[in-house]
Design a protein around this motif. Structure first.
Motif, mmCIF file in Angstrom:
data_model
loop_
_atom_site.group_PDB
_atom_site.id
_atom_site.type_symbol
_atom_site.label_atom_id
_atom_site.label_comp_id
_atom_site.label_asym_id
_atom_site.label_seq_id
_atom_site.Cartn_x
_atom_site.Cartn_y
_atom_site.Cartn_z
ATOM 1 N N SER A 227 17.365 -7.958 6.712
ATOM 2 C CA SER A 227 18.430 -8.078 7.720
ATOM 3 C C SER A 227 19.696 -8.725 7.172
ATOM 4 C CB SER A 227 17.929 -8.899 8.911
ATOM 5 O OG SER A 227 16.849 -8.260 9.550
ATOM 6 N N ILE A 228 19.532 -9.696 6.288
ATOM 7 C CA ILE A 228 20.704 -10.420 5.798
ATOM 8 C C ILE A 228 21.384 -9.638 4.681
ATOM 9 C CG2 ILE A 228 19.728 -12.639 6.459
ATOM 10 C CD1 ILE A 228 18.979 -13.154 3.594
ATOM 11 N N ASP B 149 -8.601 11.162 -3.122
ATOM 12 C CA ASP B 149 -7.471 10.954 -4.022
ATOM 13 C C ASP B 149 -6.372 10.119 -3.354
ATOM 14 O OD1 ASP B 149 -6.359 11.272 -6.525
ATOM 15 O OD2 ASP B 149 -5.185 13.029 -5.930
ATOM 16 N N VAL B 150 -6.808 9.096 -2.613
ATOM 17 C CA VAL B 150 -5.876 8.212 -1.905
ATOM 18 C C VAL B 150 -6.346 6.773 -2.077
ATOM 19 C CG1 VAL B 150 -4.873 7.605 0.343
ATOM 20 C CG2 VAL B 150 -5.366 10.000 -0.192
ATOM 21 N N ILE B 151 -5.409 5.848 -2.225
ATOM 22 C CA ILE B 151 -5.727 4.420 -2.246
ATOM 23 C C ILE B 151 -5.193 3.816 -0.958
ATOM 24 C CG2 ILE B 151 -5.334 2.222 -3.425
ATOM 25 C CD1 ILE B 151 -4.926 3.827 -6.011
ATOM 26 N N TYR B 152 -6.063 3.229 -0.177
ATOM 27 C CA TYR B 152 -5.665 2.682 1.124
ATOM 28 C C TYR B 152 -5.373 1.187 0.989
ATOM 29 C CZ TYR B 152 -7.608 7.072 2.797
ATOM 30 O OH TYR B 152 -7.863 8.405 2.998
ATOM 31 N N ASN B 153 -4.150 0.812 1.322
ATOM 32 C CA ASN B 153 -3.729 -0.584 1.212
ATOM 33 C C ASN B 153 -2.907 -0.921 2.457
ATOM 34 O OD1 ASN B 153 -2.633 -3.067 0.570
ATOM 35 N ND2 ASN B 153 -2.063 -2.519 -1.513
ATOM 36 N N ILE B 154 -3.434 -1.819 3.301
ATOM 37 C CA ILE B 154 -2.716 -2.161 4.535
ATOM 38 C C ILE B 154 -1.988 -3.501 4.424
ATOM 39 C CG2 ILE B 154 -4.337 -0.850 5.941
ATOM 40 C CD1 ILE B 154 -5.383 -3.631 6.934
ATOM 41 N N SER B 155 -1.934 -4.076 3.236
ATOM 42 C CA SER B 155 -1.199 -5.324 3.073
ATOM 43 C C SER B 155 0.249 -5.115 3.520
ATOM 44 C CB SER B 155 -1.222 -5.781 1.615
ATOM 45 O OG SER B 155 -2.537 -6.030 1.192
ATOM 46 N N PRO B 156 0.769 -5.977 4.402
ATOM 47 C CA PRO B 156 2.124 -5.781 4.926
ATOM 48 C C PRO B 156 3.190 -5.922 3.851
ATOM 49 C CG PRO B 156 1.278 -7.926 5.580
ATOM 50 C CD PRO B 156 0.143 -7.199 4.952
ATOM 51 N N THR B 157 4.143 -5.021 3.881
ATOM 52 C CA THR B 157 5.243 -5.072 2.910
ATOM 53 C C THR B 157 6.604 -5.217 3.591
ATOM 54 O OG1 THR B 157 5.371 -2.647 2.900
ATOM 55 C CG2 THR B 157 3.991 -3.682 1.215
ATOM 56 N N ASP B 158 6.625 -5.275 4.927
ATOM 57 C CA ASP B 158 7.898 -5.438 5.615
ATOM 58 C C ASP B 158 8.407 -6.862 5.442
ATOM 59 O OD1 ASP B 158 5.549 -5.890 7.190
ATOM 60 O OD2 ASP B 158 6.835 -6.320 8.904
ATOM 61 N N THR B 159 9.674 -6.994 5.119
ATOM 62 C CA THR B 159 10.312 -8.292 4.903
ATOM 63 C C THR B 159 11.554 -8.346 5.794
ATOM 64 O OG1 THR B 159 11.470 -7.323 3.005
ATOM 65 C CG2 THR B 159 9.458 -8.556 2.553
ATOM 66 N N PRO B 160 11.377 -8.666 7.091
ATOM 67 C CA PRO B 160 12.470 -8.495 8.063
ATOM 68 C C PRO B 160 13.699 -9.346 7.820
ATOM 69 C CG PRO B 160 10.564 -9.593 9.060
ATOM 70 C CD PRO B 160 10.122 -9.074 7.740
ATOM 71 N N ILE B 161 13.543 -10.603 7.403
ATOM 72 C CA ILE B 161 14.737 -11.428 7.176
ATOM 73 C C ILE B 161 15.456 -10.964 5.921
ATOM 74 C CG2 ILE B 161 15.574 -13.742 6.649
ATOM 75 C CD1 ILE B 161 13.487 -14.895 8.430
ATOM 76 N N MET B 162 14.715 -10.746 4.857
ATOM 77 C CA MET B 162 15.308 -10.265 3.602
ATOM 78 C C MET B 162 16.046 -8.946 3.826
ATOM 79 S SD MET B 162 13.283 -9.461 0.056
ATOM 80 C CE MET B 162 14.132 -8.821 -1.393
ATOM 81 N N LEU C 153 19.058 -16.362 14.070
ATOM 82 C CA LEU C 153 20.013 -16.101 12.996
ATOM 83 C C LEU C 153 21.097 -15.114 13.408
ATOM 84 C CD1 LEU C 153 17.598 -15.643 9.935
ATOM 85 C CD2 LEU C 153 18.566 -17.763 10.855
ATOM 86 N N ASP C 154 22.236 -15.287 12.777
ATOM 87 C CA ASP C 154 23.275 -14.276 12.764
ATOM 88 C C ASP C 154 23.288 -13.727 11.347
ATOM 89 O OD1 ASP C 154 25.522 -12.715 12.688
ATOM 90 O OD2 ASP C 154 26.836 -14.153 13.675
ATOM 91 N N PRO C 155 22.660 -12.566 11.100
ATOM 92 C CA PRO C 155 22.494 -12.054 9.733
ATOM 93 C C PRO C 155 23.793 -11.909 8.958
ATOM 94 C CG PRO C 155 21.097 -10.834 11.250
ATOM 95 C CD PRO C 155 21.994 -11.695 12.091
ATOM 96 N N GLU C 156 24.925 -11.821 9.654
ATOM 97 C CA GLU C 156 26.212 -11.692 8.976
ATOM 98 C C GLU C 156 26.543 -12.938 8.155
ATOM 99 O OE1 GLU C 156 30.963 -11.075 10.078
ATOM 100 O OE2 GLU C 156 29.430 -10.813 11.627
#
Length: 320
Positions: free
Chosen positions: A33-34, A18-31, A268-271
């Motif tokens: 951080s800013i 009863d689990v769906i395994y999905n390892i597609s990356p979802t982290d969006t570090p620049i989005m 980058l300076d995220p500020e």
């Protein structure tokens, strides 16, 4: 008499977890951080300014009359909003039947679509994309990416043409890649860090592709300590990666971004960057045309680079 086995029996239940395994990356570090701000028009604009260059010539004759003022105007920049979205359509039957790994197919697909849009935004802002005005029929409006803005503090390969000489082209046209790529070195990074600092910025994060992350971890400035003292369990750790680069002008975090081009390293300076939303993420239930639910996920936003001189880039790199 033959043994009755599972190959003969009827009515055996399936064994489906009863689990769906999905390892597609979802982290969006620049989005992530800013900053986040609000746009109120399709053409989102802002202003930048700078102080006059410091000089030793600032000396006044005693008793002299005041000289005429020499003032400079601000500089106006802008970016166009881009509409991003996904549409899902689920039949009434699929929503009603018992499913493994999710209760509602519609909710599952909406969550999946939202994650896909965020990945698309991360890819857009790190791509080599110029803004496109679009039209009302066949051409979609597009925002300029980070590469279109970063002009002042750069290290580029041979044969590269940048638009940095003319301020009116910042955030308008895409950059031109060099004819050949080169190996990313610590000298290149130190050069751009120095340029950003001299311009008045405080660079704090270096975003690189996974391949370039490994290159940065091999910089000689990081090579003094490659082993960590044994733990209580007697284990010795080989230090093969680096998360922080301590420059002459401050600490710089090193972050791998799966959606960046390998040939770019963005300091980058995220500020001084933000995503400006004309319309935040929303779901629109579309008109039913039969036995299915059709839903659109949508957002309209653009990239605001508050002052491009706060950032820097090392371009035209390879993964060697």
């Amino acid at each position: 008499m033959a043994t009755y086995t599972k190959y003969d029996a009827v009515g055996q239940r399936e064994n489906l977890t009863d689990v769906i395994y999905n390892i597609s990356p979802t982290d969006t570090p620049i989005m992530s951080s800013i900053g986040k701000t609000k746009a109120t028009a399709v053409n989102h604009e802002w202003q930048t300014d700078s102080l006059a260059a410091a000089t030793t010539a600032n000396a006044l004759v005693e008793g002299a009359d005041a000289t005429s003022a020499t003032l400079s105007p601000t500089t106006r920049y802008g970016n166009l909003t881009q509409i991003v979205g996904k549409t899902i359509q689920v039949s009434g039957t699929l929503e009603a039947v018992d499913k493994a790994g999710r209760k509602s197919e519609k909710a599952y697909q909406l969550a999946k679509g939202s994650a896909e849009i965020k990945r698309d935004i991360e890819t857009i802002i790190t791509a080599n994309q110029a803004k496109v005005a679009g039209d009302g029929s066949s051409t979609a409006r597009k925002m300029s990416s980070l590469l279109s803005f970063i002009k002042t503090n750069t290290s580029v390969g041979a044969g590269t043409t940048t638009a940095g000489a003319d301020p009116t082209t910042i955030g308008v046209s895409a950059r031109v890649d060099a004819d050949t790529t080169r190996t990313f070195t610590e000298t290149m990074l130190k050069e751009v860090v120095r340029e950003v600092f001299t311009s008045g910025g405080t660079p704090s994060v270096l975003f690189v592709s996974p391949a370039l992350k490994q290159t940065v971890s091999g910089f000689t400035g990081l090579a003094a300590q490659r082993f960590q003292a044994p733990s209580a369990a007697g284990n010795i750790t080989i230090l093969g990666g680096a998360d922080i680069y301590l420059s002459d002008f401050g600490q710089v975090s090193i972050v791998a971004d799966r959606f960046m081009r390998t040939r770019d390293a963005l300091l980058l300076d995220p500020e001084y960057a933000a995503l400006a939303y004309l319309r935040p993420f929303q779901t629109n239930e579309l008109a039913k045309a039969g036995d299915s639910d059709k839903t659109q996920i949508l957002a309209e936003l653009t990239l605001e680079v508050k002052n491009e001189a706060a950032h820097g880039g090392v371009f035209d790199l390879n993964a060697a």
